[in-house]
Design a protein around this motif. Structure first.
Motif, PDB file in Angstrom:
ATOM      1  N   LEU A  45      -7.392   1.281  10.261  1.00 44.79           N
ATOM      2  CA  LEU A  45      -6.783   2.086  11.326  1.00 44.79           C
ATOM      3  C   LEU A  45      -6.680   3.552  10.916  1.00 44.79           C
ATOM      4  N   ALA A  46      -6.297   3.791   9.681  1.00 44.64           N
ATOM      5  CA  ALA A  46      -6.188   5.158   9.185  1.00 44.64           C
ATOM      6  C   ALA A  46      -7.566   5.823   9.154  1.00 44.64           C
ATOM      7  N   SER A  47      -8.557   5.089   8.716  1.00 45.54           N
ATOM      8  CA  SER A  47      -9.916   5.624   8.630  1.00 45.54           C
ATOM      9  C   SER A  47     -10.436   6.058   9.994  1.00 45.54           C
ATOM     10  N   ARG A  48     -10.080   5.308  11.022  1.00 45.25           N
ATOM     11  CA  ARG A  48     -10.538   5.627  12.383  1.00 45.25           C
ATOM     12  C   ARG A  48     -10.058   6.985  12.873  1.00 45.25           C
ATOM     13  N   VAL A  49      -8.947   7.465  12.317  1.00 47.12           N
ATOM     14  CA  VAL A  49      -8.403   8.754  12.775  1.00 47.12           C
ATOM     15  C   VAL A  49      -8.556   9.852  11.725  1.00 47.12           C
ATOM     16  N   GLY A  50      -9.420   9.614  10.726  1.00 44.27           N
ATOM     17  CA  GLY A  50      -9.708  10.665   9.750  1.00 44.27           C
ATOM     18  C   GLY A  50      -8.779  10.710   8.564  1.00 44.27           C
ATOM     19  N   LEU A  51      -8.181   9.587   8.221  1.00 46.75           N
ATOM     20  CA  LEU A  51      -7.314   9.513   7.049  1.00 46.75           C
ATOM     21  C   LEU A  51      -7.962   8.621   5.994  1.00 46.75           C
ATOM     22  N   ARG A  52      -7.534   8.820   4.760  1.00 45.10           N
ATOM     23  CA  ARG A  52      -8.034   7.993   3.656  1.00 45.10           C
ATOM     24  C   ARG A  52      -6.855   7.449   2.863  1.00 45.10           C
ATOM     25  N   LEU A  53      -7.057   6.283   2.282  1.00 48.94           N
ATOM     26  CA  LEU A  53      -6.025   5.691   1.434  1.00 48.94           C
ATOM     27  C   LEU A  53      -6.017   6.412   0.103  1.00 48.94           C
ATOM     28  N   ASP A  58      21.707  -7.015  13.166  1.00 52.49           N
ATOM     29  CA  ASP A  58      22.211  -6.458  11.913  1.00 52.49           C
ATOM     30  C   ASP A  58      21.765  -7.285  10.715  1.00 52.49           C
ATOM     31  N   LYS A  59      20.931  -8.282  10.957  1.00 46.17           N
ATOM     32  CA  LYS A  59      20.460  -9.120   9.849  1.00 46.17           C
ATOM     33  C   LYS A  59      19.334  -8.406   9.119  1.00 46.17           C
ATOM     34  N   ASN A  60      19.292  -8.615   7.798  1.00 45.91           N
ATOM     35  CA  ASN A  60      18.209  -8.075   6.987  1.00 45.91           C
ATOM     36  C   ASN A  60      17.030  -9.039   7.039  1.00 45.91           C
ATOM     37  N   PHE A  61      15.810  -8.498   6.989  1.00 48.67           N
ATOM     38  CA  PHE A  61      14.651  -9.382   6.879  1.00 48.67           C
ATOM     39  C   PHE A  61      14.114  -9.314   5.454  1.00 48.67           C
ATOM     40  N   ASN A  62      13.423 -10.354   5.061  1.00 49.77           N
ATOM     41  CA  ASN A  62      12.851 -10.441   3.727  1.00 49.77           C
ATOM     42  C   ASN A  62      11.630  -9.532   3.657  1.00 49.77           C
ATOM     43  N   CYS A  63      11.695  -8.532   2.822  1.00 55.01           N
ATOM     44  CA  CYS A  63      10.591  -7.570   2.737  1.00 55.01           C
ATOM     45  C   CYS A  63       9.678  -7.839   1.539  1.00 55.01           C
ATOM     46  N   ILE A  64       9.778  -9.018   0.963  1.00 56.01           N
ATOM     47  CA  ILE A  64       8.941  -9.360  -0.187  1.00 56.01           C
ATOM     48  C   ILE A  64       7.839 -10.302   0.275  1.00 56.01           C
ATOM     49  N   PRO A  65       6.573 -10.036   0.003  1.00 59.80           N
ATOM     50  CA  PRO A  65       6.044  -8.865  -0.687  1.00 59.80           C
ATOM     51  C   PRO A  65       5.741  -7.754   0.302  1.00 59.80           C
ATOM     52  N   SER A  66       5.903  -6.531  -0.128  1.00 60.08           N
ATOM     53  CA  SER A  66       5.574  -5.357   0.670  1.00 60.08           C
ATOM     54  C   SER A  66       4.972  -4.296  -0.233  1.00 60.08           C
ATOM     55  N   LYS A  67       4.253  -3.375   0.397  1.00 57.39           N
ATOM     56  CA  LYS A  67       3.686  -2.241  -0.322  1.00 57.39           C
ATOM     57  C   LYS A  67       3.905  -0.983   0.496  1.00 57.39           C
ATOM     58  N   THR A  68       3.905   0.143  -0.198  1.00 52.62           N
ATOM     59  CA  THR A  68       3.870   1.435   0.474  1.00 52.62           C
ATOM     60  C   THR A  68       2.446   1.951   0.355  1.00 52.62           C
ATOM     61  N   TYR A  69       1.833   2.175   1.504  1.00 51.63           N
ATOM     62  CA  TYR A  69       0.467   2.670   1.577  1.00 51.63           C
ATOM     63  C   TYR A  69       0.545   4.165   1.836  1.00 51.63           C
ATOM     64  N   LYS A  70      -0.137   4.945   1.000  1.00 48.73           N
ATOM     65  CA  LYS A  70      -0.088   6.403   1.089  1.00 48.73           C
ATOM     66  C   LYS A  70      -1.452   6.913   1.532  1.00 48.73           C
ATOM     67  N   PHE A  71      -1.458   7.648   2.639  1.00 45.74           N
ATOM     68  CA  PHE A  71      -2.690   8.159   3.227  1.00 45.74           C
ATOM     69  C   PHE A  71      -2.669   9.677   3.251  1.00 45.74           C
ATOM     70  N   GLY A  72      -3.850  10.261   3.167  1.00 44.82           N
ATOM     71  CA  GLY A  72      -4.007  11.703   3.293  1.00 44.82           C
ATOM     72  C   GLY A  72      -5.221  12.006   4.154  1.00 44.82           C
ATOM     73  N   LEU A  73      -5.405  13.270   4.443  1.00 42.54           N
ATOM     74  CA  LEU A  73      -6.555  13.672   5.239  1.00 42.54           C
ATOM     75  C   LEU A  73      -7.838  13.409   4.460  1.00 42.54           C
ATOM     76  N   LYS A  74      -8.878  12.983   5.166  1.00 36.83           N
ATOM     77  CA  LYS A  74     -10.176  12.810   4.510  1.00 36.83           C
ATOM     78  C   LYS A  74     -10.696  14.164   4.081  1.00 36.83           C
ATOM     79  N   LYS A  75     -11.386  14.177   2.973  1.00 37.19           N
ATOM     80  CA  LYS A  75     -12.036  15.399   2.505  1.00 37.19           C
ATOM     81  C   LYS A  75     -13.218  15.689   3.419  1.00 37.19           C
ATOM     82  N   ARG A  76     -13.623  16.928   3.501  1.00 38.44           N
ATOM     83  CA  ARG A  76     -14.699  17.324   4.420  1.00 38.44           C
ATOM     84  C   ARG A  76     -15.957  16.485   4.277  1.00 38.44           C
ATOM     85  N   ASN A  77     -16.417  16.276   3.058  1.00 37.95           N
ATOM     86  CA  ASN A  77     -17.686  15.580   2.834  1.00 37.95           C
ATOM     87  C   ASN A  77     -17.518  14.078   2.650  1.00 37.95           C
ATOM     88  N   GLU A  78     -16.305  13.599   2.807  1.00 39.12           N
ATOM     89  CA  GLU A  78     -16.041  12.185   2.599  1.00 39.12           C
ATOM     90  C   GLU A  78     -16.549  11.367   3.768  1.00 39.12           C
TER      91      GLU A  78
END
Length: 179
Positions: free
Chosen positions: A120-128, A151-171
């Motif tokens: 999904l990120a790649s489709r809009v010009g982002l990279r992991l 107000d109940k908590n949900f189990n967030c295990i396992p989870s990850k934080t995915y960090k995206f940035g703008l694609k480089k020009r030639n990428e």
């Protein structure tokens, strides 16, 4: 004396009724100098004042969810969640500095892997940039809450934080399926 409009009063009442610590958390953030806003649509925020005039180093969305509807097929449900995330990416992309990052913390197993955030990120010009395990203990006081008045908590295990940035020009466009 603070003046609140009817909508703000309804929102405060909703929060205090459904989330025990919400108002004290908001007051704590305000005391630290944060501007607290509500009713911000993550799929349209780039076009709304004051966000349309701002650029950020980080835009963060923890555990995005478009809701669950019992009569929907799994395919329709996944499509709805993916559209939420893709529209968020499109908006957040225009809100970050050139070296800014978009972080999504997301469950990383079963049904949630089918959302395929990297595609999904790649489709809009982002990279992991990277993905890191999410450890709830790294965020004292943070609680995972079900949306829409629970107000109940949900189990967030396992989870990850995915960090995206703008694609480089030639990428070249490309992605891998999430692990």
């Amino acid at each position: 004396m603070a003046l609140l409009d009817k909508h703000q009063l309804q929102f405060s009442e909703f929060l205090s009724t459904n989330y025990e610590n919400a108002l004290s958390n908001i007051n704590k953030l305000k005391s630290l100098g944060a501007k607290v806003m509500h009713d911000v649509d993550a799929t349209k925020m780039a076009n709304v004042f004051p966000f349309n005039c701002m650029r950020f180093d980080r835009v963060v969305y923890n555990f995005p969810l478009a809701g669950f509807f019992p009569d929907e097929s799994k395919e329709v449900e996944i499509w709805r969640h993916r559209m939420l995330v893709q529209q968020f990416f499109e908006n957040a992309k225009s809100m970050i500095h050139i070296n800014g990052e978009i972080h999504i913390t997301h469950k990383s197993n079963g049904f949630f892997k089918d959302w395929n955030l990297e595609f999904l990120a790649s489709r809009v010009g982002l990279r992991l940039i990277e993905e890191v395990p999410f450890n709830l203990k790294d965020y004292p006081g943070y609680r995972t809450k079900y949306g829409f008045g629970g107000d109940k908590n949900f189990n967030c295990i396992p989870s990850k934080t995915y960090k995206f940035g703008l694609k480089k020009r030639n990428e070249k466009a490309g992605y891998r399926f999430m692990k």
